[in-house]
Motif scaffolding. Sequence first.
Motif, PDB file in Angstrom:
ATOM      1  N   LYS A 115      -3.602  -0.928  15.879  1.00  0.00           N
ATOM      2  CA  LYS A 115      -4.121  -0.318  14.997  1.00  0.00           C
ATOM      3  C   LYS A 115      -5.425   0.419  15.638  1.00  0.00           C
TER       4      LYS A 115
ATOM      5  N   ASN B  70       2.592   4.625   7.259  1.00  0.00           N
ATOM      6  CA  ASN B  70       2.160   3.421   6.625  1.00  0.00           C
ATOM      7  C   ASN B  70       2.899   1.929   7.169  1.00  0.00           C
TER       8      ASN B  70
ATOM      9  N   THR C  68      -1.726  -7.489  -1.173  1.00  0.00           N
ATOM     10  CA  THR C  68      -0.383  -6.855  -1.218  1.00  0.00           C
ATOM     11  C   THR C  68       0.667  -8.180  -1.491  1.00  0.00           C
TER      12      THR C  68
ATOM     13  N   SER D  17      -4.461   2.644   9.719  1.00  0.00           N
ATOM     14  CA  SER D  17      -5.407   2.119  10.666  1.00  0.00           C
ATOM     15  C   SER D  17      -5.616   0.748   9.960  1.00  0.00           C
TER      16      SER D  17
ATOM     17  N   THR E   4      15.107   4.142   6.989  1.00  0.00           N
ATOM     18  CA  THR E   4      14.480   4.469   8.213  1.00  0.00           C
ATOM     19  C   THR E   4      13.627   3.479   8.890  1.00  0.00           C
ATOM     20  N   ASP E   5      14.169   3.348  10.103  1.00  0.00           N
ATOM     21  CA  ASP E   5      13.425   2.091  10.910  1.00  0.00           C
ATOM     22  C   ASP E   5      12.304   3.265  11.874  1.00  0.00           C
ATOM     23  N   VAL E   6      11.215   3.102  11.687  1.00  0.00           N
ATOM     24  CA  VAL E   6      10.325   4.067  12.201  1.00  0.00           C
ATOM     25  C   VAL E   6      10.367   4.081  13.842  1.00  0.00           C
TER      26      VAL E   6
ATOM     27  N   ASP F 130      11.994   3.628   4.660  1.00  0.00           N
ATOM     28  CA  ASP F 130      11.810   2.260   4.696  1.00  0.00           C
ATOM     29  C   ASP F 130      12.882   1.702   5.247  1.00  0.00           C
TER      30      ASP F 130
ATOM     31  N   GLN G 175       2.461  -9.507   0.839  1.00  0.00           N
ATOM     32  CA  GLN G 175       2.613 -10.271   1.797  1.00  0.00           C
ATOM     33  C   GLN G 175       2.321 -11.725   1.880  1.00  0.00           C
TER      34      GLN G 175
ATOM     35  N   ILE H 203       0.773  -1.066  -0.088  1.00  0.00           N
ATOM     36  CA  ILE H 203       0.111   0.115   0.086  1.00  0.00           C
ATOM     37  C   ILE H 203       0.725   1.222  -0.124  1.00  0.00           C
TER      38      ILE H 203
ATOM     39  N   ARG I 210       4.113  -7.630  10.876  1.00  0.00           N
ATOM     40  CA  ARG I 210       2.856  -8.690  11.565  1.00  0.00           C
ATOM     41  C   ARG I 210       3.536  -9.590  12.360  1.00  0.00           C
TER      42      ARG I 210
ATOM     43  N   TYR J 231      -1.403  -6.612  16.721  1.00  0.00           N
ATOM     44  CA  TYR J 231      -1.892  -5.872  15.391  1.00  0.00           C
ATOM     45  C   TYR J 231      -3.130  -4.955  15.681  1.00  0.00           C
TER      46      TYR J 231
ATOM     47  N   PRO K  61      -8.133   0.375   5.821  1.00  0.00           N
ATOM     48  CA  PRO K  61      -8.246  -0.686   4.962  1.00  0.00           C
ATOM     49  C   PRO K  61      -8.982  -1.855   5.521  1.00  0.00           C
ATOM     50  N   GLY K  62      -9.634  -2.447   4.339  1.00  0.00           N
ATOM     51  CA  GLY K  62     -10.187  -3.762   4.814  1.00  0.00           C
ATOM     52  C   GLY K  62      -9.239  -4.696   4.120  1.00  0.00           C
TER      53      GLY K  62
ATOM     54  N   ILE L  19      -6.885  -5.960   1.435  1.00  0.00           N
ATOM     55  CA  ILE L  19      -6.209  -5.546   0.490  1.00  0.00           C
ATOM     56  C   ILE L  19      -5.137  -6.448   0.104  1.00  0.00           C
TER      57      ILE L  19
HETATM   58  N1  LIG Z   1      -3.003  -5.059   3.248  1.00  0.00           N
HETATM   59  C1  LIG Z   1      -4.002  -5.132   3.945  1.00  0.00           C
HETATM   60  O1  LIG Z   1      -5.062  -5.951   3.756  1.00  0.00           O
HETATM   61  C2  LIG Z   1      -4.255  -4.120   5.117  1.00  0.00           C
HETATM   62  C3  LIG Z   1      -5.388  -4.203   5.788  1.00  0.00           C
HETATM   63  C4  LIG Z   1      -5.634  -3.021   6.899  1.00  0.00           C
HETATM   64  C5  LIG Z   1      -4.410  -2.224   7.172  1.00  0.00           C
HETATM   65  N2  LIG Z   1      -3.373  -2.501   6.408  1.00  0.00           N
HETATM   66  C6  LIG Z   1      -2.146  -1.552   6.792  1.00  0.00           C
HETATM   67  O2  LIG Z   1      -1.837  -0.794   5.631  1.00  0.00           O
HETATM   68  C7  LIG Z   1      -0.309  -0.610   5.990  1.00  0.00           C
HETATM   69  C8  LIG Z   1       0.285  -1.171   4.862  1.00  0.00           C
HETATM   70  O3  LIG Z   1       0.002  -2.721   4.771  1.00  0.00           O
HETATM   71  P1  LIG Z   1       0.711  -3.697   3.456  1.00  0.00           P
HETATM   72  O4  LIG Z   1      -0.172  -4.826   3.559  1.00  0.00           O
HETATM   73  O5  LIG Z   1       1.077  -2.624   2.339  1.00  0.00           O
HETATM   74  O6  LIG Z   1       2.170  -4.122   4.320  1.00  0.00           O
HETATM   75  P2  LIG Z   1       3.468  -4.645   3.549  1.00  0.00           P
HETATM   76  O7  LIG Z   1       3.975  -5.642   4.563  1.00  0.00           O
HETATM   77  O8  LIG Z   1       3.062  -4.885   2.275  1.00  0.00           O
HETATM   78  O9  LIG Z   1       4.275  -3.344   3.591  1.00  0.00           O
HETATM   79  C9  LIG Z   1       5.008  -2.966   4.942  1.00  0.00           C
HETATM   80  C10 LIG Z   1       6.108  -2.026   4.597  1.00  0.00           C
HETATM   81  O10 LIG Z   1       6.607  -1.486   5.705  1.00  0.00           O
HETATM   82  C11 LIG Z   1       7.844  -1.680   5.966  1.00  0.00           C
HETATM   83  N3  LIG Z   1       8.490  -1.797   7.167  1.00  0.00           N
HETATM   84  C12 LIG Z   1       8.283  -2.922   8.020  1.00  0.00           C
HETATM   85  N4  LIG Z   1       8.986  -2.465   9.010  1.00  0.00           N
HETATM   86  C13 LIG Z   1       9.352  -1.172   9.137  1.00  0.00           C
HETATM   87  C14 LIG Z   1      10.105  -0.419  10.117  1.00  0.00           C
HETATM   88  N5  LIG Z   1      10.413  -0.496  11.291  1.00  0.00           N
HETATM   89  N6  LIG Z   1      10.428   1.204   9.396  1.00  0.00           N
HETATM   90  C15 LIG Z   1       9.936   1.372   8.145  1.00  0.00           C
HETATM   91  N7  LIG Z   1       9.348   0.634   7.388  1.00  0.00           N
HETATM   92  C16 LIG Z   1       9.086  -0.541   7.681  1.00  0.00           C
HETATM   93  C17 LIG Z   1       8.302  -3.175   5.016  1.00  0.00           C
HETATM   94  O11 LIG Z   1       9.503  -3.172   4.638  1.00  0.00           O
HETATM   95  C18 LIG Z   1       7.423  -2.790   3.926  1.00  0.00           C
HETATM   96  O12 LIG Z   1       7.751  -2.057   2.903  1.00  0.00           O
HETATM   97  C19 LIG Z   1       0.123  -1.260   7.036  1.00  0.00           C
HETATM   98  O13 LIG Z   1       0.079  -0.149   8.128  1.00  0.00           O
HETATM   99  C20 LIG Z   1      -0.945  -1.992   7.447  1.00  0.00           C
HETATM  100  O14 LIG Z   1      -1.435  -2.167   8.758  1.00  0.00           O
HETATM  101  C21 LIG Z   1      -3.230  -3.234   5.511  1.00  0.00           C
END
Ligand SMILES: NC(=O)c1ccc[n+]([C@@H]2O[C@H](COP(=O)([O-])OP(=O)(O)OC[C@H]3O[C@@H](n4cnc5c(N)ncnc54)[C@H](O)[C@@H]3O)[C@@H](O)[C@H]2O)c1
Length: 264
Positions: free
Chosen positions: A174, A100, A205, A156, A72-74, A44, A207, A25, A104, A170, A200-201, A203
């Motif tokens: 959130k 973002n 990606t 969130s 960057t580690d957030v 990232d 993972q 995302i 997990r 998780y 998001p619901g 999505i």
């Molecule tokens: N995919 C879904 O279905 C879904 C649903 C609800 C919410 N979300 C939220 O959307 C956001 C993105 O989800 P996604 O599915 O794209 O995740 P993803 O796992 O595909 O991507 C997460 C990214 O965060 C980076 N990351 C991990 N730890 C980090 C750190 N310490 N510092 C900086 N970067 C870091 C990873 O390298 C990766 O690029 C998240 O906040 C997730 O909770 C996703």
Amino acid sequence: MPDAAFTERRLAGQTCIVTGAASGIGRAIARLFARHGAQVVVADVSETVLEGGAPTVATILEDGGQAIFRHTDVSDEAAVRALVDTTVERFGRLDVMVNNACIRHARRLTEMDRGDWDRMMAVNLTGVFLCCREAARQMLTQEIRDEARGRIVNLSSQHGMIAAPEDIAYGVSKAGIAYLTQQIAADYAADHIICNAVAPGKIVTGQGGRLLDEAVLDRARRRTPWPRFGRPDDVANAALFLASAEASYITGINLMVDGGWMAA
Ligand SMILES: NC(=O)c1ccc[n+]([C@@H]2O[C@H](COP(=O)([O-])OP(=O)(O)OC[C@H]3O[C@@H](n4cnc5c(N)ncnc54)[C@H](O)[C@@H]3O)[C@@H](O)[C@H]2O)c1
């Protein structure tokens, strides 16, 4: 509101940080913001694209956009400060902060180790706190542009409003983000800092692991009235709206992008 806000390039000349933008995302948000004229800072811990393809910055540059990568580690306070400082040194201002990044580690309460809980909170919740704080500190020093000194968009989830099955850390992280968003919105409205969330619901990606588990997918399918799962661009479009001047008089909301999951 200036007419410029309604042109095709809705973030023209704006500087935006997107955390976790290497994949999923965050990557979609970074690419869409760049297409709308933003200078994007991809923050990232990795440049590897989980779903495959060229790194986010490379694809943005290839599309004619502007972007840089900052490792960057957030969850690292000094790294987050350096991220904002470098962004402002390079581009002069921080208009939009998108929080973002997430990790997990799905466990039920009784199977959750303390160390894993701490790491989930450190990245998913403290990371958002640190990024919001450093962004807001910077935004407070900036001139108002299109009614805002700056805008924050947090990611969130519907999990955090309802139980995330066997995924306590998780869901708690959130839920914390949704609260943090409201609190920041209320505390900094008078300072013209806008803070909203996108929830998001399901999505799809890159993972793998539990997210591809048939039981998890089946539950998501049954819970989602819309006849498909979400795409990263569905969420990116909502983030673009909240990041742009078109989202006026909106702060403190948690905008569902869930195909009706929470409506059913
Ligand atoms: N995919 C879904 O279905 C879904 C649903 C609800 C919410 N979300 C939220 O959307 C956001 C993105 O989800 P996604 O599915 O794209 O995740 P993803 O796992 O595909 O991507 C997460 C990214 O965060 C980076 N990351 C991990 N730890 C980090 C750190 N310490 N510092 C900086 N970067 C870091 C990873 O390298 C990766 O690029 C998240 O906040 C997730 O909770 C996703």
